[in-house]
Scaffold this motif. Structure first.
Motif, PDB file in Angstrom:
ATOM      1  N   GLY A  73      33.787  36.729  37.154  1.00  0.00           N
ATOM      2  CA  GLY A  73      33.421  35.717  36.226  1.00  0.00           C
ATOM      3  C   GLY A  73      33.877  35.824  34.681  1.00  0.00           C
ATOM      4  O   GLY A  73      34.341  35.002  34.085  1.00  0.00           O
ATOM      5  N   LEU A  74      33.809  37.355  34.253  1.00  0.00           N
ATOM      6  CA  LEU A  74      34.197  37.396  32.813  1.00  0.00           C
ATOM      7  C   LEU A  74      36.027  37.249  32.703  1.00  0.00           C
ATOM      8  O   LEU A  74      36.332  36.816  31.838  1.00  0.00           O
ATOM      9  N   TRP A  75      36.453  37.631  33.771  1.00  0.00           N
ATOM     10  CA  TRP A  75      38.124  37.380  33.577  1.00  0.00           C
ATOM     11  C   TRP A  75      38.544  35.749  33.584  1.00  0.00           C
ATOM     12  O   TRP A  75      39.289  35.358  32.778  1.00  0.00           O
ATOM     13  N   GLY A 236      45.075  26.138  34.679  1.00  0.00           N
ATOM     14  CA  GLY A 236      44.119  26.864  35.647  1.00  0.00           C
ATOM     15  C   GLY A 236      44.713  28.283  35.808  1.00  0.00           C
ATOM     16  O   GLY A 236      45.744  28.608  35.419  1.00  0.00           O
ATOM     17  N   ALA A 237      43.798  28.972  36.459  1.00  0.00           N
ATOM     18  CA  ALA A 237      44.342  30.466  36.982  1.00  0.00           C
ATOM     19  C   ALA A 237      43.570  30.847  38.311  1.00  0.00           C
ATOM     20  O   ALA A 237      42.632  30.074  38.678  1.00  0.00           O
ATOM     21  N   LEU A 307      38.986  46.036  33.633  1.00  0.00           N
ATOM     22  CA  LEU A 307      38.000  45.041  33.364  1.00  0.00           C
ATOM     23  C   LEU A 307      36.766  45.765  32.972  1.00  0.00           C
ATOM     24  O   LEU A 307      35.682  45.026  32.495  1.00  0.00           O
ATOM     25  N   GLY A 308      36.823  47.019  32.986  1.00  0.00           N
ATOM     26  CA  GLY A 308      35.443  47.744  32.453  1.00  0.00           C
ATOM     27  C   GLY A 308      34.227  47.981  33.377  1.00  0.00           C
ATOM     28  O   GLY A 308      33.148  48.084  33.099  1.00  0.00           O
ATOM     29  N   ILE A 309      34.591  48.377  34.763  1.00  0.00           N
ATOM     30  CA  ILE A 309      33.641  48.622  35.833  1.00  0.00           C
ATOM     31  C   ILE A 309      32.886  49.818  35.228  1.00  0.00           C
ATOM     32  O   ILE A 309      31.646  49.794  35.689  1.00  0.00           O
ATOM     33  N   PRO A 355      47.516  31.970  29.180  1.00  0.00           N
ATOM     34  CA  PRO A 355      47.773  33.500  28.765  1.00  0.00           C
ATOM     35  C   PRO A 355      47.880  34.381  29.815  1.00  0.00           C
ATOM     36  O   PRO A 355      47.762  34.169  30.854  1.00  0.00           O
ATOM     37  N   ASP A 356      48.390  35.756  29.537  1.00  0.00           N
ATOM     38  CA  ASP A 356      48.444  36.785  30.311  1.00  0.00           C
ATOM     39  C   ASP A 356      46.901  37.237  30.764  1.00  0.00           C
ATOM     40  O   ASP A 356      46.162  36.982  30.139  1.00  0.00           O
ATOM     41  N   GLY A 357      46.951  37.535  32.003  1.00  0.00           N
ATOM     42  CA  GLY A 357      45.400  38.014  32.527  1.00  0.00           C
ATOM     43  C   GLY A 357      45.116  39.440  32.286  1.00  0.00           C
ATOM     44  O   GLY A 357      45.948  40.321  32.212  1.00  0.00           O
TER      45      GLY A 357
END
Ligand code: SAH
Length: 360
Positions: A73-75, A236-237, A307-309, A355-357
């Motif tokens: 969801g954050l991504w 989109g992505a 992503l910071g898990i 943008p880059d993911g």
């Protein structure tokens, strides 16, 4: 048990097992393709039960921990914000299972102002009932073609592509043949088809030694073809998570799982989950051929850490110290090399100009 409605086997007596139906069909008309076998088996399987969780046949990342869906969801929110916060935006999930991933992802996304319309591509009536409990305002689709053709698409799939039917070609003494399902007495067995298939084999592989096997998944290729084309057009992505490989391989990766154990492919059609590894190397070129950006294919563990898990696990554990051990065990299960961290991959894609993911 619900019928799939997808049987092409003609007359069906109530209560017939799928094995009986296949046996009758093959006896009457000859061997069927492995792809046909897998498609019918999985349609029956998913339509008749909820296979997820400890009491079911297998467990998936969103059912292991809320952190998985939250980071997705954050991504999505990060991509959407950096691309300009288009207000017309759809969350589209393929094969959403119990709806858990969507719940966790959308809860996290909402904190950043992202509140998309929800669209689920799902064929199982049993799982749709579960999804409805968590997402009463979602819109369901039998396939991707009816998903809105205007508005930004944020597409997610976890362990969806691996359930789609694969096709196998095998090199015999007579040349390449399709691998089919036939009969040995009353038992279903793999047999080589009798039609030459050499033309279907890429030239570089045509001279592979006898016994060599090539597995492809036309349905996965078709899914990525459609999604990449629409993302390129609409903006989109997307993120596709699955177990599989990022470089081409030879050999069969099909497997059947029941009650958390591997069983024979032909032991119990419709009663076991049949999957195959996703060949991500075949999907990346399709993304680019359709004019979308391939952001990369990386190991799930690496992506989740980027992503910071680790920080998320610490935060959850300090909030609920009594669950600290379980939270860290779940994190390790999702990210450790020996568990789901390296076998599982994630492929990202985005519209041109997006943008880059993060994590790729
Ligand atoms: N994504 C969920 C469930 C994975 S199981 C999770 O991670 O927990 C596979 C999911 O794909 C199920 O929801 C199943 O019903 C769905 N599915 C399988 N084949 C499908 C098809 N051809 N079209 C749409 N959905 C399908």
């Amino acid at each position: 048990m619900a019928d799939s409605g997808m049987d092409v086997t003609g007359r069906q007596e109530p209560g017939d097992s799928l094995a009986d139906i296949f046996t009758r069909l093959i006896r009457n008309t000859g061997p069927i393709s492995l792809a046909h076998y897998m498609a019918e088996s999985n349609a029956r399987y998913y339509n008749s039960r909820d296979p997820l969780g400890t009491g079911g046949d297998f467990i998936t990342a969103p059912e292991i921990s809320q952190m998985f869906g939250e980071l997705i969801g954050l991504w999505l929110a990060d991509m959407w914000i950096r691309a300009g916060r288009d207000e017309r935006v759809h969350y589209v999930e393929f094969g959403p299972g119990r709806g858990t991933l969507a719940r966790d992802a959308l809860t996290a996304a909402r904190r950043y102002g992202l509140t998309p319309e929800i669209h689920f591509v799902e064929t199982s009536t049993a799982l749709k009932a579960h999804q409805l409990e968590l997402h009463e305002h979602a819109v369901w689709h039998a396939d991707f073609s009816t998903v809105p053709s205007r508005g930004v698409l944020l597409v997610v799939a976890n362990e969806f592509l691996d359930a789609l039917p694969v096709r196998q070609l095998v090199r015999t003494a007579q040349g390449w043949r399709e691998r089919m399902v036939g009969l040995d007495g009353d038992s279903l067995v793999a047999v080589a088809g009798d039609r030459p298939m050499d033309a279907a084999v890429p030239e570089a592989r045509r001279d592979a030694p006898e016994g060599s096997l090539i597995e492809t998944c036309p349905a996965a290729a078709a899914t990525i073809f459609e999604v990449a084309g629409r993302i390129a057009q609409q903006g989109g992505a997307g993120l596709f998570f699955d177990y599989g490989h990022a470089d081409p391989r030879l050999g069969s990766t099909m497997q059947a799982v029941r009650a958390h154990r591997k069983v024979g492919l032909f032991d119990a059609p419709g009663e076991a989950d049949i999957t195959a590894h996703v060949d991500f190397s075949a999907l990346a070129p399709i993304v680019e051929a359709r004019g979308a950006r391939w952001l990369g294919t990386v190991e799930q563990g690496r992506w989740l850490r980027a992503l910071g898990i680790d920080a998320r696990a610490e935060a959850l554990a300090s909030f609920a110290p009594q669950h600290s051990q379980a939270i860290h065990a779940a994190k390790n299960r999702l990210t450790d090399e020996a568990q789901m961290g390296t076998l599982f991959k994630v492929m990202g894609l985005a519209a041109p100009g997006w943008p880059d993911g993060a994590g790729f």
